[in-house]
Design an enzyme around this catalytic site. Structure first.
Site, PDB file in Angstrom:
ATOM      1  N   CYS A  83      15.075 -59.439 -54.839  1.00 25.30           N
ATOM      2  CA  CYS A  83      16.524 -59.214 -54.836  1.00 25.30           C
ATOM      3  C   CYS A  83      17.039 -58.988 -56.258  1.00 25.30           C
ATOM      4  O   CYS A  83      18.127 -58.440 -56.450  1.00 25.30           O
ATOM      5  CB  CYS A  83      17.256 -60.373 -54.155  1.00 25.30           C
ATOM      6  N   SER A 141      27.762 -74.592 -55.202  1.00 28.52           N
ATOM      7  CA  SER A 141      26.444 -74.100 -55.631  1.00 28.52           C
ATOM      8  C   SER A 141      26.352 -73.863 -57.134  1.00 28.52           C
ATOM      9  O   SER A 141      25.258 -73.850 -57.696  1.00 28.52           O
ATOM     10  CB  SER A 141      26.067 -72.838 -54.861  1.00 28.52           C
ATOM     11  N   CYS A 192       8.669 -64.410 -55.479  1.00 29.50           N
ATOM     12  CA  CYS A 192       9.269 -63.149 -55.048  1.00 29.50           C
ATOM     13  C   CYS A 192      10.682 -63.176 -55.607  1.00 29.50           C
ATOM     14  O   CYS A 192      11.461 -64.082 -55.303  1.00 29.50           O
ATOM     15  CB  CYS A 192       9.338 -63.057 -53.519  1.00 29.50           C
ATOM     16  N   GLY A 216      21.511 -73.287 -41.761  1.00 25.95           N
ATOM     17  CA  GLY A 216      21.848 -72.564 -40.544  1.00 25.95           C
ATOM     18  C   GLY A 216      22.933 -73.261 -39.772  1.00 25.95           C
ATOM     19  O   GLY A 216      22.823 -74.456 -39.501  1.00 25.95           O
ATOM     20  N   CYS A 262      10.067 -67.624 -52.686  1.00 22.30           N
ATOM     21  CA  CYS A 262      11.403 -67.020 -52.837  1.00 22.30           C
ATOM     22  C   CYS A 262      12.183 -67.726 -53.951  1.00 22.30           C
ATOM     23  O   CYS A 262      12.563 -68.893 -53.812  1.00 22.30           O
ATOM     24  CB  CYS A 262      12.158 -67.146 -51.527  1.00 22.30           C
ATOM     25  N   ASP A 284      28.801 -69.604 -61.877  1.00 20.57           N
ATOM     26  CA  ASP A 284      28.386 -69.558 -60.469  1.00 20.57           C
ATOM     27  C   ASP A 284      26.887 -69.292 -60.410  1.00 20.57           C
ATOM     28  O   ASP A 284      26.302 -68.794 -61.366  1.00 20.57           O
ATOM     29  CB  ASP A 284      29.163 -68.480 -59.706  1.00 20.57           C
ATOM     30  N   ASP A 285      26.299 -69.615 -59.264  1.00 26.80           N
ATOM     31  CA  ASP A 285      24.845 -69.460 -59.153  1.00 26.80           C
ATOM     32  C   ASP A 285      24.427 -68.003 -59.013  1.00 26.80           C
ATOM     33  O   ASP A 285      23.366 -67.609 -59.492  1.00 26.80           O
ATOM     34  CB  ASP A 285      24.334 -70.251 -57.944  1.00 26.80           C
ATOM     35  N   ASN A 327      11.329 -70.158 -39.626  1.00 28.30           N
ATOM     36  CA  ASN A 327      12.195 -69.819 -40.749  1.00 28.30           C
ATOM     37  C   ASN A 327      11.537 -68.640 -41.463  1.00 28.30           C
ATOM     38  O   ASN A 327      10.377 -68.732 -41.856  1.00 28.30           O
ATOM     39  CB  ASN A 327      12.328 -71.016 -41.699  1.00 28.30           C
ATOM     40  N   GLY A 328      12.296 -67.570 -41.620  1.00 23.15           N
ATOM     41  CA  GLY A 328      11.746 -66.384 -42.275  1.00 23.15           C
ATOM     42  C   GLY A 328      12.140 -65.135 -41.528  1.00 23.15           C
ATOM     43  O   GLY A 328      13.023 -65.169 -40.666  1.00 23.15           O
ATOM     44  N   CYS A 339      17.180 -58.511 -49.210  1.00 23.64           N
ATOM     45  CA  CYS A 339      15.994 -59.325 -48.920  1.00 23.64           C
ATOM     46  C   CYS A 339      15.505 -58.991 -47.516  1.00 23.64           C
ATOM     47  O   CYS A 339      16.293 -58.955 -46.579  1.00 23.64           O
ATOM     48  CB  CYS A 339      16.334 -60.813 -48.995  1.00 23.64           C
ATOM     49  N   CYS A 369      16.884 -70.113 -41.876  1.00 23.17           N
ATOM     50  CA  CYS A 369      16.922 -71.245 -40.956  1.00 23.17           C
ATOM     51  C   CYS A 369      16.277 -72.485 -41.549  1.00 23.17           C
ATOM     52  O   CYS A 369      15.711 -72.444 -42.630  1.00 23.17           O
ATOM     53  CB  CYS A 369      16.161 -70.882 -39.689  1.00 23.17           C
TER      54      CYS A 369
HETATM   55  P1  AMP Z   1      30.650 -62.699 -54.120  1.00 24.76           P
HETATM   56  O1  AMP Z   1      31.572 -62.756 -55.299  1.00 24.76           O
HETATM   57  O2  AMP Z   1      31.387 -62.207 -52.886  1.00 24.76           O
HETATM   58  O3  AMP Z   1      29.411 -61.945 -54.408  1.00 24.76           O
HETATM   59  O4  AMP Z   1      30.246 -64.197 -53.769  1.00 24.76           O
HETATM   60  C1  AMP Z   1      29.508 -64.932 -54.675  1.00 24.76           C
HETATM   61  C2  AMP Z   1      29.191 -66.254 -54.005  1.00 24.76           C
HETATM   62  O5  AMP Z   1      28.365 -66.034 -52.868  1.00 24.76           O
HETATM   63  C3  AMP Z   1      28.437 -67.194 -54.904  1.00 24.76           C
HETATM   64  O6  AMP Z   1      29.231 -68.356 -55.041  1.00 24.76           O
HETATM   65  C4  AMP Z   1      27.166 -67.542 -54.182  1.00 24.76           C
HETATM   66  O7  AMP Z   1      26.943 -68.929 -54.191  1.00 24.76           O
HETATM   67  C5  AMP Z   1      27.421 -67.086 -52.763  1.00 24.76           C
HETATM   68  N1  AMP Z   1      26.228 -66.544 -52.106  1.00 24.76           N
HETATM   69  C6  AMP Z   1      25.127 -66.014 -52.658  1.00 24.76           C
HETATM   70  N2  AMP Z   1      24.252 -65.633 -51.688  1.00 24.76           N
HETATM   71  C7  AMP Z   1      24.791 -65.953 -50.508  1.00 24.76           C
HETATM   72  C8  AMP Z   1      24.363 -65.829 -49.146  1.00 24.76           C
HETATM   73  N3  AMP Z   1      23.189 -65.318 -48.844  1.00 24.76           N
HETATM   74  N4  AMP Z   1      25.216 -66.262 -48.192  1.00 24.76           N
HETATM   75  C9  AMP Z   1      26.408 -66.781 -48.505  1.00 24.76           C
HETATM   76  N5  AMP Z   1      26.878 -66.921 -49.765  1.00 24.76           N
HETATM   77  C10 AMP Z   1      26.083 -66.525 -50.764  1.00 24.76           C
END
Ligand code: AMP
Length: 480
Positions: A465, A312, A462, A49, A265, A374-375, A123-124, A411, A23
């Site tokens: 994950c 992202s 932390c 959120g 985090c 990707d992140d 938030n948490g 998490c 949140c």
């Molecule tokens: P997937 O291939 O289904 O694992 O999706 C990967 C994507 O999910 C990446 O682009 C991340 O940016 C995104 N992602 C990572 N964590 C979350 C989260 N908690 N909620 C929504 N999207 C996320």
């Protein structure tokens, strides 16, 4: 988007669904435009959120509140904001992707206690919420919703101290888990953070239209930028910060130990926060770019161009491109206007869910060896579809690069990373994941590389994950 419904054991017999709390919180004190500023601050933090939003303001000792389901822009009309009178307010955006969203869970929560009205935004995620809830119910507490924040309201209510700070001092040591909260009473604004400081919470000042200095508190500093506030510092882990009617602020710690260990985090830097925020005193954008640079050093590949998975993945892809010398391009264009619901068409449109958001550019990708950055990679389902789309658009090779280590653990502190069984890296090797998502090569950032990108001090963070090291745990959670 990930599933954020977690079944938890209740009374050892039933299984109850509770929602994780990813949140945004905001608080303001001493500003004639308190509600308007809170609205803008919530708008800036919409990414934290999208399920519900709410504001509570304070005027002549009374609370005024407005809460609703949906996005900030949908929940508040100008007339609603006008009704939220006063020079102090708190606000909240709540996140939930599945399950039945409940207005009763929308925050700020409000209650009338012996010492007057209180409003609370959190938030948490409290990891001992179910235990406390059962205990409180046995003592006669009636809960309105299923969120863990209500527990603190009940704990405060059980205390007969006239001073809310004394109530907090007694209640907070009973809470276990992550909490960054703002609390509004009839005469003060209080902001506090759990002793390990899992979630961010920042303090700033805003010059008001009549030349005063309002105190502002926010989950992320991107909200300060929008309302013209200046970031001063973070509310520290374990700190209780208050500002009262005469505008004086004070702060204290429940225990001196609270200053020692922290559990910031790391996923806030990887994915969750906005890149234009300072989180835990660091620029998220810089962290992500460094993650990308480090990834390029750890996992180079012979290719023609680097593309981000928007949005992202953008800063990390820029970092990867800069470090590798490979050109950066937008091989996928993202539609920014996806609502939370849309009518799902027939199955004949393949990959619809991903395509509506991500549209690969074949004129950029055709016959190219592409590094797609990707992140994070959580379940692998979206990534698999995106790689299919890249190939359909003509990419000759797809080298998938993830600017974080494999996500192997859920998490318990407020980020929705799914149950362990849904995390693809929990049980599969990198090679198995590569095959599943259909990439030519796949590489993740190392844990050391991640810590190097966020200042090198692994102890501060932390990263459960990614490394399975949970600094706080309840027994029943190991089964998730
Ligand atoms: P997937 O291939 O289904 O694992 O999706 C990967 C994507 O999910 C990446 O682009 C991340 O940016 C995104 N992602 C990572 N964590 C979350 C989260 N908690 N909620 C929504 N999207 C996320």
């Amino acid at each position: 988007m990930m599933n954020c419904c977690r079944p938890m054991k209740l009374d050892g017999s039933k299984t109850l669904k509770t929602w994780t709390e990813e949140c945004a919180v905001f608080g303001i004190w001493g500003d004639p435009e308190a509600a308007q500023m809170t609205y803008l601050a919530l708008y800036a933090q919409q990414h934290r959120g999208q399920e519900s939003s709410g504001i509570v303001s304070l005027y002549e000792g009374q609370h005024f509140h407005h809460r609703g389901m949906g996005l900030v822009g949908e929940v508040f009309s100008p007339a609603d904001l006008d009704r939220l009178k006063g020079e102090a307010a708190i606000g909240h955006n709540r996140y939930s992707t599945t399950g039945q969203p409940l207005l009763a869970n929308a925050q700020p929560l409000t209650a009338h206690l012996l010492n007057g009205p209180v409003a609370l935004a959190h938030n948490g995620n409290l990891i001992n919420a179910e235990k406390l809830r059962v205990q409180l119910k046995k003592e006669g507490a009636i809960f309105q919703g299923t969120n863990d924040t209500e527990i603190l309201v009940h704990l405060l209510a059980r205390n007969s101290e006239a001073n809310i700070l004394s109530c907090l001092k007694q209640a907070l040591p009973l809470l276990k888990g992550a909490y960054s909260m703002v609390l509004l009473t009839h005469d003060q604004l209080i902001a506090f953070r759990d002793p390990l400081g899992f979630r961010p919470l920042s303090l700033g000042y805003r010059k008001t239209s009549d030349g005063r200095k309002a105190v502002v508190i926010s989950s992320e500093t991107c909200a300060f930028d929008l309302i013209g506030a200046e970031y001063v510092r973070d509310i520290e882990p374990g700190e209780i910060f208050c500002v009262n009617q005469s505008g004086e602020s004070s702060s204290f710690f429940l225990s001196e130990d609270d200053k020692k260990q922290t559990a910031f985090c790391v996923f806030e830097h990887v994915y969750f926060s906005r890149p234009d925020s300072l989180v835990f005193g660091r620029s998220v954008y810089e962290s992500r770019k460094k993650m990308g640079r480090q990834l390029a050093r750890e996992a180079p590949v012979d290719a023609d161009l680097v593309i981000p998975i928007p949005d992202s993945g953008v800063p990390a892809a820029l970092g990867y491109s800069e470090e590798s010398g490979l050109p950066f391009d937008l091989g996928i264009i993202r539609n920014h206007y996806i609502g939370r619901t849309f009518i799902q068409p027939s199955q004949s449109i393949r990959s619809f869910g991903v395509k509506i958001k991500h549209n690969p550019q074949s004129h950029i990708l055709k016959d190219k060896r592409v590094v797609a950055v990707d992140d994070s990679l959580v379940r692998g389902t979206t990534s698999k579809k995106i790689i299919q789309l890249l190939r359909q658009a003509g990419a000759k090779e797809v080298h998938f690069r993830i600017a974080a280590p494999p996500t192997t653990g859920p998490c318990y502190y407020g980020v929705d990373t799914s149950r362990r069984s849904k995390l693809i890296a929990a049980e599969r090797s990198v090679e198995e994941i590569r095959k599943y998502v259909g990439a030519d090569t796949l590489a993740y950032l190392s844990l050391e590389g991640l810590f190097a990108a966020v200042n090198g001090d692994a102890q501060q963070y932390c990263a459960a994950c990614f490394d399975g090291h949970y600094k706080l745990l309840e027994e029943e959670e190991t089964s998730l």
